[in-house]
Motif scaffolding. Structure first.
Motif, PDB file in Angstrom:
ATOM      1  N   LEU A   9      -1.683  11.920   4.866  1.00  0.00           N
ATOM      2  CA  LEU A   9      -1.225  12.328   3.688  1.00  0.00           C
ATOM      3  C   LEU A   9      -2.107  11.506   2.544  1.00  0.00           C
ATOM      4  O   LEU A   9      -2.560  12.831   1.364  1.00  0.00           O
ATOM      5  CB  LEU A   9      -0.690  12.256   3.434  1.00  0.00           C
ATOM      6  CG  LEU A   9       0.830  12.957   4.790  1.00  0.00           C
ATOM      7  CD1 LEU A   9       2.209  12.266   4.643  1.00  0.00           C
ATOM      8  CD2 LEU A   9       0.789  14.605   3.901  1.00  0.00           C
ATOM      9  N   GLN A  10      -2.319  10.709   2.310  1.00  0.00           N
ATOM     10  CA  GLN A  10      -3.261   9.589   1.703  1.00  0.00           C
ATOM     11  C   GLN A  10      -4.521  10.602   1.115  1.00  0.00           C
ATOM     12  O   GLN A  10      -4.873  10.511   0.164  1.00  0.00           O
ATOM     13  CB  GLN A  10      -3.770   8.687   1.952  1.00  0.00           C
ATOM     14  CG  GLN A  10      -2.362   7.655   1.829  1.00  0.00           C
ATOM     15  CD  GLN A  10      -2.615   6.317   2.749  1.00  0.00           C
ATOM     16  OE1 GLN A  10      -2.891   5.693   3.296  1.00  0.00           O
ATOM     17  NE2 GLN A  10      -1.405   5.385   1.665  1.00  0.00           N
ATOM     18  N   ILE A  48       3.445  14.900  -6.975  1.00  0.00           N
ATOM     19  CA  ILE A  48       2.108  13.186  -6.611  1.00  0.00           C
ATOM     20  C   ILE A  48       2.928  12.917  -8.452  1.00  0.00           C
ATOM     21  O   ILE A  48       1.998  13.342  -9.493  1.00  0.00           O
ATOM     22  CB  ILE A  48       0.810  13.673  -6.397  1.00  0.00           C
ATOM     23  CG1 ILE A  48       0.947  14.608  -5.321  1.00  0.00           C
ATOM     24  CG2 ILE A  48       0.869  12.680  -7.179  1.00  0.00           C
ATOM     25  CD1 ILE A  48       1.818  14.047  -3.780  1.00  0.00           C
ATOM     26  N   ARG A  49       2.996  11.665  -8.522  1.00  0.00           N
ATOM     27  CA  ARG A  49       3.190  11.227  -9.675  1.00  0.00           C
ATOM     28  C   ARG A  49       1.814  10.419 -10.101  1.00  0.00           C
ATOM     29  O   ARG A  49       0.913   9.809  -9.582  1.00  0.00           O
ATOM     30  CB  ARG A  49       4.039   9.247  -9.125  1.00  0.00           C
ATOM     31  CG  ARG A  49       4.313   8.389 -10.661  1.00  0.00           C
ATOM     32  CD  ARG A  49       5.297   7.421 -10.079  1.00  0.00           C
ATOM     33  NE  ARG A  49       6.395   7.453  -8.944  1.00  0.00           N
ATOM     34  CZ  ARG A  49       5.737   7.100  -7.868  1.00  0.00           C
ATOM     35  NH1 ARG A  49       5.023   6.489  -8.005  1.00  0.00           N
ATOM     36  NH2 ARG A  49       7.257   7.668  -7.315  1.00  0.00           N
ATOM     37  N   PRO A  50       1.556  10.887 -11.580  1.00  0.00           N
ATOM     38  CA  PRO A  50      -0.227  10.209 -12.083  1.00  0.00           C
ATOM     39  C   PRO A  50      -0.138   8.841 -12.104  1.00  0.00           C
ATOM     40  O   PRO A  50       0.960   7.897 -12.463  1.00  0.00           O
ATOM     41  CB  PRO A  50       0.458  10.793 -13.491  1.00  0.00           C
ATOM     42  CG  PRO A  50       1.228  12.185 -13.511  1.00  0.00           C
ATOM     43  CD  PRO A  50       2.336  11.388 -12.357  1.00  0.00           C
ATOM     44  N   VAL A  51      -1.776   9.188 -11.894  1.00  0.00           N
ATOM     45  CA  VAL A  51      -1.644   7.311 -11.894  1.00  0.00           C
ATOM     46  C   VAL A  51      -1.314   6.872 -13.442  1.00  0.00           C
ATOM     47  O   VAL A  51      -2.298   7.505 -14.327  1.00  0.00           O
ATOM     48  CB  VAL A  51      -3.440   6.760 -11.432  1.00  0.00           C
ATOM     49  CG1 VAL A  51      -3.271   5.420 -12.145  1.00  0.00           C
ATOM     50  CG2 VAL A  51      -3.502   6.960 -10.247  1.00  0.00           C
ATOM     51  N   PRO A  52      -0.568   5.621 -13.856  1.00  0.00           N
ATOM     52  CA  PRO A  52      -0.252   5.513 -14.904  1.00  0.00           C
ATOM     53  C   PRO A  52      -1.562   5.175 -15.686  1.00  0.00           C
ATOM     54  O   PRO A  52      -1.930   4.365 -15.173  1.00  0.00           O
ATOM     55  CB  PRO A  52       0.605   4.119 -15.092  1.00  0.00           C
ATOM     56  CG  PRO A  52       0.191   3.587 -13.644  1.00  0.00           C
ATOM     57  CD  PRO A  52       0.091   4.918 -12.600  1.00  0.00           C
ATOM     58  N   THR A  53      -1.537   5.318 -17.453  1.00  0.00           N
ATOM     59  CA  THR A  53      -2.756   4.416 -17.659  1.00  0.00           C
ATOM     60  C   THR A  53      -2.231   2.550 -18.521  1.00  0.00           C
ATOM     61  O   THR A  53      -1.121   2.410 -17.234  1.00  0.00           O
ATOM     62  CB  THR A  53      -2.417   5.089 -19.501  1.00  0.00           C
ATOM     63  OG1 THR A  53      -1.635   4.117 -19.562  1.00  0.00           O
ATOM     64  CG2 THR A  53      -2.358   6.650 -18.977  1.00  0.00           C
ATOM     65  N   ALA A  54      -3.279   2.538 -18.132  1.00  0.00           N
ATOM     66  CA  ALA A  54      -3.026   0.818 -18.728  1.00  0.00           C
ATOM     67  C   ALA A  54      -2.442   0.498 -19.608  1.00  0.00           C
ATOM     68  O   ALA A  54      -1.500  -0.715 -19.603  1.00  0.00           O
ATOM     69  CB  ALA A  54      -4.802   0.183 -19.396  1.00  0.00           C
ATOM     70  N   ALA A 104       6.033   7.873   7.398  1.00  0.00           N
ATOM     71  CA  ALA A 104       5.192   8.300   6.182  1.00  0.00           C
ATOM     72  C   ALA A 104       5.267   8.284   5.182  1.00  0.00           C
ATOM     73  O   ALA A 104       4.439   7.384   4.360  1.00  0.00           O
ATOM     74  CB  ALA A 104       4.189   8.793   6.828  1.00  0.00           C
ATOM     75  N   VAL A 105       5.735   9.685   4.855  1.00  0.00           N
ATOM     76  CA  VAL A 105       6.518   9.223   3.213  1.00  0.00           C
ATOM     77  C   VAL A 105       6.717   8.426   2.563  1.00  0.00           C
ATOM     78  O   VAL A 105       6.877   8.712   1.418  1.00  0.00           O
ATOM     79  CB  VAL A 105       7.288  10.821   3.387  1.00  0.00           C
ATOM     80  CG1 VAL A 105       7.641  11.349   2.047  1.00  0.00           C
ATOM     81  CG2 VAL A 105       6.228  12.155   4.023  1.00  0.00           C
ATOM     82  N   ARG A 106       7.387   7.040   3.213  1.00  0.00           N
ATOM     83  CA  ARG A 106       7.836   6.652   2.462  1.00  0.00           C
ATOM     84  C   ARG A 106       7.332   5.658   2.026  1.00  0.00           C
ATOM     85  O   ARG A 106       7.313   4.492   1.036  1.00  0.00           O
ATOM     86  CB  ARG A 106       9.343   6.344   3.853  1.00  0.00           C
ATOM     87  CG  ARG A 106      10.068   4.911   2.684  1.00  0.00           C
ATOM     88  CD  ARG A 106      11.656   4.354   4.352  1.00  0.00           C
ATOM     89  NE  ARG A 106      10.100   4.123   5.153  1.00  0.00           N
ATOM     90  CZ  ARG A 106      10.283   3.078   5.423  1.00  0.00           C
ATOM     91  NH1 ARG A 106      10.787   1.163   4.735  1.00  0.00           N
ATOM     92  NH2 ARG A 106       9.711   2.543   6.772  1.00  0.00           N
ATOM     93  N   ARG A 107       5.822   5.243   2.634  1.00  0.00           N
ATOM     94  CA  ARG A 107       5.172   4.746   2.459  1.00  0.00           C
ATOM     95  C   ARG A 107       4.143   5.324   1.369  1.00  0.00           C
ATOM     96  O   ARG A 107       3.521   4.683   0.726  1.00  0.00           O
ATOM     97  CB  ARG A 107       4.527   4.118   3.636  1.00  0.00           C
ATOM     98  CG  ARG A 107       4.741   3.114   4.721  1.00  0.00           C
ATOM     99  CD  ARG A 107       4.658   3.250   5.877  1.00  0.00           C
ATOM    100  NE  ARG A 107       5.267   2.430   6.575  1.00  0.00           N
ATOM    101  CZ  ARG A 107       6.530   1.971   7.384  1.00  0.00           C
ATOM    102  NH1 ARG A 107       7.186   3.495   7.303  1.00  0.00           N
ATOM    103  NH2 ARG A 107       7.119   1.322   7.530  1.00  0.00           N
ATOM    104  N   LEU A 108       4.482   6.170   0.939  1.00  0.00           N
ATOM    105  CA  LEU A 108       3.583   6.993  -0.238  1.00  0.00           C
ATOM    106  C   LEU A 108       4.225   6.367  -1.273  1.00  0.00           C
ATOM    107  O   LEU A 108       4.913   7.626  -1.752  1.00  0.00           O
ATOM    108  CB  LEU A 108       3.529   8.807   0.159  1.00  0.00           C
ATOM    109  CG  LEU A 108       2.736   9.225   1.274  1.00  0.00           C
ATOM    110  CD1 LEU A 108       2.793  10.598   1.418  1.00  0.00           C
ATOM    111  CD2 LEU A 108       1.011   8.638   1.287  1.00  0.00           C
ATOM    112  N   ASP A 109       3.569   5.645  -2.251  1.00  0.00           N
ATOM    113  CA  ASP A 109       4.322   5.163  -3.405  1.00  0.00           C
ATOM    114  C   ASP A 109       3.867   5.589  -4.804  1.00  0.00           C
ATOM    115  O   ASP A 109       4.053   6.035  -5.882  1.00  0.00           O
ATOM    116  CB  ASP A 109       4.594   3.818  -3.914  1.00  0.00           C
ATOM    117  CG  ASP A 109       2.973   3.627  -3.900  1.00  0.00           C
ATOM    118  OD1 ASP A 109       1.652   4.198  -3.608  1.00  0.00           O
ATOM    119  OD2 ASP A 109       2.048   1.768  -3.869  1.00  0.00           O
ATOM    120  N   THR A 110       3.132   7.138  -4.725  1.00  0.00           N
ATOM    121  CA  THR A 110       2.875   8.224  -5.369  1.00  0.00           C
ATOM    122  C   THR A 110       3.507   9.395  -5.591  1.00  0.00           C
ATOM    123  O   THR A 110       2.977  10.755  -6.226  1.00  0.00           O
ATOM    124  CB  THR A 110       1.113   8.257  -5.370  1.00  0.00           C
ATOM    125  OG1 THR A 110       0.656   8.484  -4.126  1.00  0.00           O
ATOM    126  CG2 THR A 110       0.658   7.245  -5.727  1.00  0.00           C
TER     127      THR A 110
END
Length: 225
Positions: free
Chosen positions: A19-20, A69-75, A52-58
């Motif tokens: 999945l990753q 899918i959660r977007p990667v946050p900006t700085a 498996a999905v529980r460990r996908l923090d995105t």
């Protein structure tokens, strides 16, 4: 029993790894599958899928509808989130709105001609009522954006998502205007987070966030090149 337990652990770890890889390949941009769809695809139990999905923090899950899918946050978003977790009270105020600014460098980044007029919004983000960030947001006058981006950053409003295309953090010495907004004497160095952001999957904006380095301790890693 030991072998059976080890086998189950290996199974969800294999699903997680696949999945990753699929997420990194942008396979789930529109929608993340439901548990049932994953069970059929991998031929495993619901328990294995959920482990498996529980460990996908995105991934943000939505019952019976899959997920997103959660977007990667900006700085800057990451900084604001950290301060909120620490219990810092965050507020924002609009310092200036300029309708027809021109900047050939910024216009080029936004894919426009160097003489194209731009809308520039300047805001001050305060931590416990003291200035922390002077935020400039540059956009094309034709861009249709959802409300105040500074407010969205402060209050973690995820829809529509703001996705960083490029971003860099560098030490700079800003002009008198930015120093005044931050309550700093002229000539004082700050960190500048520059980011090209995509909003609404179509519109792009250019942001400069000038951050006071003396309010909170921070750790930065710089690499050659």
């Amino acid at each position: 029993m030991q072998t059976e337990k080890s086998s189950r652990s290996t199974l969800w770890a294999s699903v997680l790894s696949d999945l990753q890889a699929r997420i990194e390949a942008d396979e789930f941009i529109d929608r993340f599958p439901t548990d049932r769809e994953l069970m059929i695809h991998y031929g495993v139990s619901r328990h294995t899928v959920r482990e498996a999905v529980r460990r996908l923090d995105t991934v943000d899950r939505r019952p019976r509808r899959g997920g997103r899918i959660r977007p990667v946050p900006t700085a800057l978003e990451a900084l604001m989130k950290t301060l909120r977790v620490l219990g810092v009270r965050m507020t924002t105020s609009t310092a200036d709105i300029a309708l027809h600014r021109t900047d050939s460098d910024v216009a080029g980044v936004l894919g426009a001609d160097g003489v194209t007029p731009l809308l520039v919004t300047t805001a001050v983000l305060c931590a416990d009522d003291r200035p922390l960030v002077a935020l400039e947001t540059w956009q094309l006058l034709s861009a249709s954006l959802p409300g105040d981006l500074a407010q969205r950053i402060l209050h973690e409003q995820p829809d529509p998502p703001v996705v960083p295309i490029t971003q860099t953090t560098t030490p700079v010495t800003p002009g008198a205007g930015i120093c005044g907004l931050l309550g700093l004497p002229e000539g004082r160095a700050v960190f500048c987070i520059e980011a090209l952001l995509r909003v609404n999957d179509t519109a792009t904006v250019w942001q400069r966030a000038f951050v006071r380095p003396d309010r909170y301790p921070c750790l930065l890693q710089f690499t050659a090149g």
